[in-house]
Design a protein around this motif. Structure first.
Motif, short mmCIF file in Angstrom:
data_model
loop_
_atom_site.label_atom_id
_atom_site.label_comp_id
_atom_site.label_asym_id
_atom_site.label_seq_id
_atom_site.Cartn_x
_atom_site.Cartn_y
_atom_site.Cartn_z
N GLU A 1 52.17 47.12 51.76
CA GLU A 1 50.78 47.41 52.07
C GLU A 1 50.28 46.31 53.02
O GLU A 1 50.32 45.14 52.67
CB GLU A 1 49.93 47.43 50.80
N LEU A 2 49.82 46.68 54.19
CA LEU A 2 49.39 45.72 55.18
C LEU A 2 47.87 45.55 55.17
O LEU A 2 47.13 46.50 54.93
CB LEU A 2 49.84 46.15 56.58
N CYS A 3 47.43 44.34 55.45
CA CYS A 3 46.01 44.02 55.62
C CYS A 3 45.17 44.53 54.46
O CYS A 3 44.21 45.28 54.65
CB CYS A 3 45.50 44.56 56.94
N MET A 4 45.53 44.14 53.27
CA MET A 4 44.81 44.60 52.09
C MET A 4 44.03 43.44 51.48
O MET A 4 44.51 42.31 51.43
CB MET A 4 45.78 45.14 51.03
N ASP A 5 42.83 43.71 51.04
CA ASP A 5 42.06 42.74 50.26
C ASP A 5 42.42 42.95 48.80
O ASP A 5 42.39 44.08 48.30
CB ASP A 5 40.56 42.97 50.45
N VAL A 6 42.78 41.85 48.13
CA VAL A 6 43.14 41.92 46.72
C VAL A 6 42.16 41.07 45.93
O VAL A 6 42.01 39.88 46.17
CB VAL A 6 44.58 41.43 46.47
N THR A 7 41.49 41.70 44.99
CA THR A 7 40.60 40.99 44.07
C THR A 7 41.39 40.75 42.80
O THR A 7 41.98 41.69 42.25
CB THR A 7 39.35 41.83 43.76
N THR A 8 41.43 39.49 42.33
CA THR A 8 42.20 39.17 41.13
C THR A 8 41.27 38.75 40.01
O THR A 8 40.29 38.03 40.23
CB THR A 8 43.22 38.05 41.40
N TYR A 9 41.59 39.21 38.81
CA TYR A 9 40.93 38.78 37.59
C TYR A 9 42.01 38.17 36.71
O TYR A 9 42.85 38.89 36.15
CB TYR A 9 40.27 39.97 36.87
N LEU A 10 42.03 36.83 36.65
CA LEU A 10 43.10 36.12 35.95
C LEU A 10 42.58 35.44 34.69
O LEU A 10 41.44 34.97 34.66
CB LEU A 10 43.72 35.06 36.88
N ARG A 11 43.43 35.37 33.70
CA ARG A 11 43.11 34.66 32.46
C ARG A 11 43.72 33.26 32.46
O ARG A 11 43.14 32.33 31.92
CB ARG A 11 43.65 35.42 31.25
N SER A 12 44.89 33.12 33.06
CA SER A 12 45.63 31.86 32.95
C SER A 12 45.29 30.85 34.03
O SER A 12 45.41 29.65 33.81
CB SER A 12 47.13 32.14 32.95
N ASP A 13 44.90 31.28 35.21
CA ASP A 13 44.61 30.38 36.33
C ASP A 13 43.33 30.83 37.03
O ASP A 13 42.93 31.98 36.94
CB ASP A 13 45.76 30.41 37.35
N ASN A 14 42.73 29.90 37.79
CA ASN A 14 41.57 30.26 38.60
C ASN A 14 42.01 31.07 39.81
O ASN A 14 41.35 32.03 40.19
CB ASN A 14 40.82 29.01 39.04
N ARG A 15 43.07 30.62 40.47
CA ARG A 15 43.65 31.33 41.61
C ARG A 15 45.13 31.52 41.36
O ARG A 15 45.75 30.73 40.65
CB ARG A 15 43.47 30.51 42.89
#
Length: 131
Positions: free
Chosen positions: A21-35
């Motif tokens: 997948e090219l040029c995709m914005d990914v929003t992450t919701y993590l429990r273990s790390d901030n990023r």
């Protein structure tokens, strides 16, 4: 037990479909790390979001990390002997457990009782303060 999936040089042989997948914005919701950390594997769900607003096509990805529930062993064994084991309960108390008794023609009740008593003495010596 952690399961590792190895993708070979030819993923199609293993039933994998490879896409990029090219040029995709990914929003992450993590429990273990901030990023997200480079090289670290995360367990979770990746979702493709498509919206059409005002003649504009918008495509994003959302990754939600699932909670990795580490299995905590209940009542860990703190002594494992020939005749008994001692486990520690969640409230800190000790619980002696008898192992199966193998009786036979050579079984001696007095000797068995003495061996169990000695094991209890050895196991509890280091656990209980004699204050």
């Amino acid at each position: 037990m952690k399961q590792t999936i190895i993708i070979s040089e030819c993923p199609a042989e293993q039933g994998w479909s490879k896409n990029r997948e090219l040029c995709m914005d990914v929003t992450t919701y993590l429990r273990s790390d901030n990023r997200m950390k480079a090289g670290k594997n995360y367990q979770g769900v990746l979702r493709r979001d498509v919206t059409c607003e005002e003649m504009r096509y918008n495509e994003t990805m959302t990754f939600i990390e699932t909670s990795s529930q580490k299995r905590v062993k209940r009542n860990p064994r703190i002594y494992e002997g020939r005749h008994i084991t001692i486990t520690r309960r969640d409230d800190g108390t000790y619980h002696p457990n008898f192992r199966p008794i193998h009786t036979g023609p050579d079984f001696n009740v007095e000797q068995y009782a003495a061996e169990v008593a000695n094991e209890l003495l050895w196991a509890l010596e280091g656990l209980v303060d004699n204050a």
